[in-house]
Design a protein around this motif. Structure first.
Motif, PDB file in Angstrom:
ATOM      1  N   THR A 240       4.671  -6.466  10.005  1.00  0.00           N
ATOM      2  CA  THR A 240       6.277  -6.352   9.308  1.00  0.00           C
ATOM      3  C   THR A 240       5.986  -4.850   8.583  1.00  0.00           C
ATOM      4  OG1 THR A 240       7.427  -8.175   9.354  1.00  0.00           O
ATOM      5  CG2 THR A 240       8.829  -5.904   8.060  1.00  0.00           C
ATOM      6  N   ASP A 241       5.398  -4.970   7.990  1.00  0.00           N
ATOM      7  CA  ASP A 241       4.879  -3.949   6.406  1.00  0.00           C
ATOM      8  C   ASP A 241       4.379  -2.822   7.653  1.00  0.00           C
ATOM      9  OD1 ASP A 241       6.187  -4.827   4.427  1.00  0.00           O
ATOM     10  OD2 ASP A 241       4.599  -5.623   3.842  1.00  0.00           O
ATOM     11  N   GLN A 242       3.586  -3.104   8.232  1.00  0.00           N
ATOM     12  CA  GLN A 242       2.755  -1.928   9.424  1.00  0.00           C
ATOM     13  C   GLN A 242       3.636  -1.145  10.545  1.00  0.00           C
ATOM     14  OE1 GLN A 242      -0.731  -3.104  11.164  1.00  0.00           O
ATOM     15  NE2 GLN A 242      -1.596  -2.835   8.642  1.00  0.00           N
ATOM     16  N   ALA A 243       4.542  -1.940  10.838  1.00  0.00           N
ATOM     17  CA  ALA A 243       5.295  -0.932  11.556  1.00  0.00           C
ATOM     18  C   ALA A 243       6.973  -0.161  10.955  1.00  0.00           C
ATOM     19  CB  ALA A 243       6.467  -1.914  11.856  1.00  0.00           C
ATOM     20  N   ARG A 244       7.159  -0.090   9.124  1.00  0.00           N
ATOM     21  CA  ARG A 244       7.677   0.370   8.934  1.00  0.00           C
ATOM     22  C   ARG A 244       6.706   1.597   8.243  1.00  0.00           C
ATOM     23  NH1 ARG A 244      10.304  -4.498   4.421  1.00  0.00           N
ATOM     24  NH2 ARG A 244      11.586  -5.716   6.715  1.00  0.00           N
ATOM     25  N   LEU A 245       5.628   1.358   8.276  1.00  0.00           N
ATOM     26  CA  LEU A 245       4.671   2.873   7.475  1.00  0.00           C
ATOM     27  C   LEU A 245       4.963   3.569   9.022  1.00  0.00           C
ATOM     28  CD1 LEU A 245       2.531   3.135   5.371  1.00  0.00           C
ATOM     29  CD2 LEU A 245       1.765   4.036   7.906  1.00  0.00           C
ATOM     30  N   VAL A 246       4.362   3.200   9.794  1.00  0.00           N
ATOM     31  CA  VAL A 246       4.315   3.574  10.920  1.00  0.00           C
ATOM     32  C   VAL A 246       5.851   4.557  11.445  1.00  0.00           C
ATOM     33  CG1 VAL A 246       3.434   4.011  13.486  1.00  0.00           C
ATOM     34  CG2 VAL A 246       1.952   2.613  11.757  1.00  0.00           C
ATOM     35  N   ALA A 247       6.770   3.919  10.884  1.00  0.00           N
ATOM     36  CA  ALA A 247       8.219   4.379  11.623  1.00  0.00           C
ATOM     37  C   ALA A 247       8.608   5.371  11.287  1.00  0.00           C
ATOM     38  CB  ALA A 247       9.355   3.399  11.603  1.00  0.00           C
ATOM     39  N   ALA A 248       8.289   5.070   9.792  1.00  0.00           N
ATOM     40  CA  ALA A 248       8.987   6.672   8.782  1.00  0.00           C
ATOM     41  C   ALA A 248       7.657   7.997   9.126  1.00  0.00           C
ATOM     42  CB  ALA A 248       8.163   6.225   7.316  1.00  0.00           C
ATOM     43  N   ARG A 249       5.654   7.662   9.460  1.00  0.00           N
ATOM     44  CA  ARG A 249       5.534   8.471   9.836  1.00  0.00           C
ATOM     45  C   ARG A 249       6.185   9.498  10.915  1.00  0.00           C
ATOM     46  NH1 ARG A 249      -0.599   8.078   9.288  1.00  0.00           N
ATOM     47  NH2 ARG A 249      -0.684  10.481   9.801  1.00  0.00           N
TER      48      ARG A 249
ATOM     49  N   GLY B  73       9.253  11.617  10.834  1.00  0.00           N
ATOM     50  CA  GLY B  73       8.730  12.685   9.492  1.00  0.00           C
ATOM     51  C   GLY B  73       9.449  12.125   8.271  1.00  0.00           C
ATOM     52  N   LYS B  74       9.059  10.950   7.763  1.00  0.00           N
ATOM     53  CA  LYS B  74       9.343  10.449   6.404  1.00  0.00           C
ATOM     54  C   LYS B  74       8.194  10.461   5.464  1.00  0.00           C
ATOM     55  CE  LYS B  74      13.882   8.960   7.333  1.00  0.00           C
ATOM     56  NZ  LYS B  74      14.446   7.628   6.822  1.00  0.00           N
ATOM     57  N   PRO B  75       8.141  11.213   4.442  1.00  0.00           N
ATOM     58  CA  PRO B  75       6.972  10.489   3.627  1.00  0.00           C
ATOM     59  C   PRO B  75       6.763   8.931   3.710  1.00  0.00           C
ATOM     60  CG  PRO B  75       8.143  11.975   1.966  1.00  0.00           C
ATOM     61  CD  PRO B  75       8.989  11.424   3.199  1.00  0.00           C
ATOM     62  N   ALA B  76       5.017   8.862   4.057  1.00  0.00           N
ATOM     63  CA  ALA B  76       5.313   7.369   4.005  1.00  0.00           C
ATOM     64  C   ALA B  76       3.438   7.167   3.251  1.00  0.00           C
ATOM     65  CB  ALA B  76       4.443   7.271   5.629  1.00  0.00           C
ATOM     66  N   GLY B  77       2.181   8.032   3.182  1.00  0.00           N
ATOM     67  CA  GLY B  77       1.558   7.504   2.606  1.00  0.00           C
ATOM     68  C   GLY B  77       0.278   6.888   3.157  1.00  0.00           C
ATOM     69  N   ALA B  78      -0.226   6.100   2.606  1.00  0.00           N
ATOM     70  CA  ALA B  78      -1.633   4.974   3.173  1.00  0.00           C
ATOM     71  C   ALA B  78      -1.472   3.769   2.854  1.00  0.00           C
ATOM     72  CB  ALA B  78      -2.681   4.780   2.077  1.00  0.00           C
ATOM     73  N   TYR B  79      -0.760   2.732   3.791  1.00  0.00           N
ATOM     74  CA  TYR B  79      -0.956   1.684   3.414  1.00  0.00           C
ATOM     75  C   TYR B  79      -1.160   0.523   3.337  1.00  0.00           C
ATOM     76  CZ  TYR B  79       0.509  -3.532   5.432  1.00  0.00           C
ATOM     77  OH  TYR B  79       0.589  -4.396   5.770  1.00  0.00           O
ATOM     78  N   GLY B  80      -0.580  -0.121   1.691  1.00  0.00           N
ATOM     79  CA  GLY B  80      -1.141  -0.695   0.566  1.00  0.00           C
ATOM     80  C   GLY B  80      -0.264  -1.900   0.276  1.00  0.00           C
ATOM     81  N   ALA B  81       0.379  -2.176   1.477  1.00  0.00           N
ATOM     82  CA  ALA B  81       1.231  -3.218   0.881  1.00  0.00           C
ATOM     83  C   ALA B  81       0.388  -4.894   0.439  1.00  0.00           C
ATOM     84  CB  ALA B  81       1.807  -3.853   2.395  1.00  0.00           C
ATOM     85  N   VAL B  82       0.927  -5.191  -0.408  1.00  0.00           N
ATOM     86  CA  VAL B  82       0.041  -6.742  -0.674  1.00  0.00           C
ATOM     87  C   VAL B  82      -0.011  -7.919   0.430  1.00  0.00           C
ATOM     88  CG1 VAL B  82       0.006  -8.739  -2.723  1.00  0.00           C
ATOM     89  CG2 VAL B  82       0.760  -6.134  -3.351  1.00  0.00           C
ATOM     90  N   PRO B  83      -0.720  -8.010   1.139  1.00  0.00           N
ATOM     91  CA  PRO B  83      -1.519  -9.088   1.812  1.00  0.00           C
ATOM     92  C   PRO B  83      -0.741 -10.392   2.107  1.00  0.00           C
ATOM     93  CG  PRO B  83      -3.469  -8.046   1.508  1.00  0.00           C
ATOM     94  CD  PRO B  83      -2.564  -7.674   1.086  1.00  0.00           C
ATOM     95  N   TRP B  84       0.658 -10.849   2.795  1.00  0.00           N
ATOM     96  CA  TRP B  84       0.836 -12.748   2.153  1.00  0.00           C
ATOM     97  C   TRP B  84       0.798 -13.444   3.491  1.00  0.00           C
ATOM     98  CZ3 TRP B  84       5.793 -13.807   2.641  1.00  0.00           C
ATOM     99  CH2 TRP B  84       6.913 -13.401   3.243  1.00  0.00           C
ATOM    100  N   PHE B  85       1.358 -14.438   2.810  1.00  0.00           N
ATOM    101  CA  PHE B  85       0.839 -15.429   4.055  1.00  0.00           C
ATOM    102  C   PHE B  85       1.538 -16.567   3.482  1.00  0.00           C
ATOM    103  CE2 PHE B  85      -3.164 -13.239   3.622  1.00  0.00           C
ATOM    104  CZ  PHE B  85      -3.470 -12.783   4.696  1.00  0.00           C
TER     105      PHE B  85
END
Length: 417
Positions: A303-312, A315-327
């Motif tokens: 989910t978090d990676q999908a949101r980051l790529v969607a933002a990119r 054309g929106k600022p997205a930065g690097a992927y840095g979400a805390v992994p949780w399970f």
């Protein structure tokens, strides 16, 4: 307006398609998946779906009408067979080609196959799709004994479900404890005790030598027992294989994109080809929470990676992927929640007592918190996610001291500089 092609209609692929529209992207979006079903939730498959009369439609994210309203074109029951990077197109198993301006590989993983004699007998199952869950649920209706091969999340969730039905079940694990790749020993041993009391048996350091059945029917006859390497025979009329997964990286490899236990991407989840991204279980990416790139198999990560790529892509600022992994994993009455990655930990302290049924294992590396494994302590889990996200310093002594206000520390503004 261009074409965005998403390969894979599992959790990551669906979330990306939905996030693109939420981010205001108006490109043409194609969601290509080899399953015929509408995208659906997978976590319930090993738990509630096996216990209840749930139907495939109960798991759906969206209806056909909702996909149409969002102008997301689904291409279902069709696989992508090749990527033509030079032409900017993918080949489909139905013989068609589909052009792309941006391509996102959300191809997920596939189950490892048990490579033993008799491994193709009737009565042997693995769980990946809703169709798999349907077959397992039907088989459990008449099962009198079961063996689960593999003591990871999925194997234990299914074993707990089987035990709750009153069917004798044994978990066969090659390592010395359950969930050894993802949790520390304290959490493993607690789950073994609780599941053992539920009726789950265990065999550790065990090798499966073969799957036995009526000799007159040959290797394709129905399973009757699992033969272990030490000669022990475990009676079973249903066998569940959950020995891990392999990333579906073949498309990337065939397209000369770097891969190694997953498709290699940068901090923005792009491959070496800036038009092509990879997300979800198949992506191996840099992480703030590990010393080397990791591939994370979780709904949260997808989910978090999908949101980051969607933002990119919007054309929106997205930065690097840095979400805390949780399970999370629910095994019978046990509710396990994990924040961070504990595979590099060198010290563990407990907050609470396992014998009381609820506790957390705080795991450190070189004195710095790297993961927290919480059993029926959701407040610890939420605090842990905030602590890890903020880089807040917590000592092992503070973590073990139940009088220390963990929540207050987690809620405090992280210090910078």
């Amino acid at each position: 307006m261009g074409n965005i092609v998403i390969v894979g209609s599992g959790h990551a692929g669906y979330q990306l398609a939905a996030a693109l529209r939420h981010a205001g992207n108006d490109d043409a979006v194609f969601l290509v998946g080899d399953e015929p079903h509408l995208p659906y939730q997978r976590p319930p498959l090993s738990k509630d779906y096996l216990k209840t009369a749930m139907k495939p439609e109960d798991l759906r994210f969206w209806s056909e009408e909702q996909f149409a309203e969002k102008a997301i074109k689904r291409i279902a029951g069709v696989a992508v067979t090749a990527i033509d990077r030079a032409a900017g197109a993918v080949s489909l198993s139905n013989g068609h080609r589909l052009g792309f301006d941006r391509l996102v590989l959300a191809t997920g993983t596939r189950n490892r196959v048990l490579p033993v004699p008799g491994g193709d007998r009737a009565g042997i199952y693995s769980l990946r799709t809703v169709d798999d869950a349907e077959r397992i649920r039907a088989a459990l209706e008449n099962a009198t004994s079961a063996v689960v091969i593999g003591g990871g999340f999925i194997g234990l969730e299914i074993a707990a479900t089987i035990a709750e039905r009153g069917v004798p079940v044994t978990v066969v694990e090659a390592a010395g404890r359950v969930m050894g790749r993802v949790v520390g020993e304290a959490v493993s041993r607690h789950h073994e005790r609780v599941l053992g009391a539920l009726g789950v048996g265990f065999r550790f350091h065990a090798k499966v030598a073969g799957i036995l059945g009526p000799e007159s029917l040959g290797s394709t006859g129905r399973v009757e027992a699992v033969l272990l390497g030490d000669g022990e025979r475990l009676e079973a009329d249903i066998v569940i294989v959950g020995i891990g997964v392999l990333p579906n990286q073949e498309l990337a490899v065939a397209s000369d994109l770097a891969a190694g236990d997953g498709i290699l991407v940068d901090a923005g989840l792009a491959t070496a080809d800036p038009r092509i991204f990879a997300i979800g279980d198949v992506a191996r990416h840099p992480s703030l929470y590990a010393s080397a790139p990791v591939r994370i198999e979780s709904v949260q990560n997808a989910t978090d990676q999908a949101r980051l790529v969607a933002a990119r892509l919007a054309g929106k600022p997205a930065g690097a992927y840095g979400a805390v992994p949780w399970f999370w994993s629910h095994q019978g009455s046990l509710k396990l929640q994990i924040a961070g990655l504990g595979h590099e930990a060198d010290e563990t302290v407990l907050r609470g007592r396992p014998e009381d049924g609820a506790f957390s294992a705080f795991r450190f590396r070189a004195g710095r918190l790297v993961a927290v494994e919480s059993v029926d302590r959701p407040t610890d889990h939420m605090a842990a996610r905030r602590l890890l996200a903020g880089g807040t310093m917590l000592t092992p002594g503070q973590a073990a001291d139940e009088s220390f206000d963990l929540k207050a520390l987690a809620m405090a503004r992280p210090q910078t500089g």
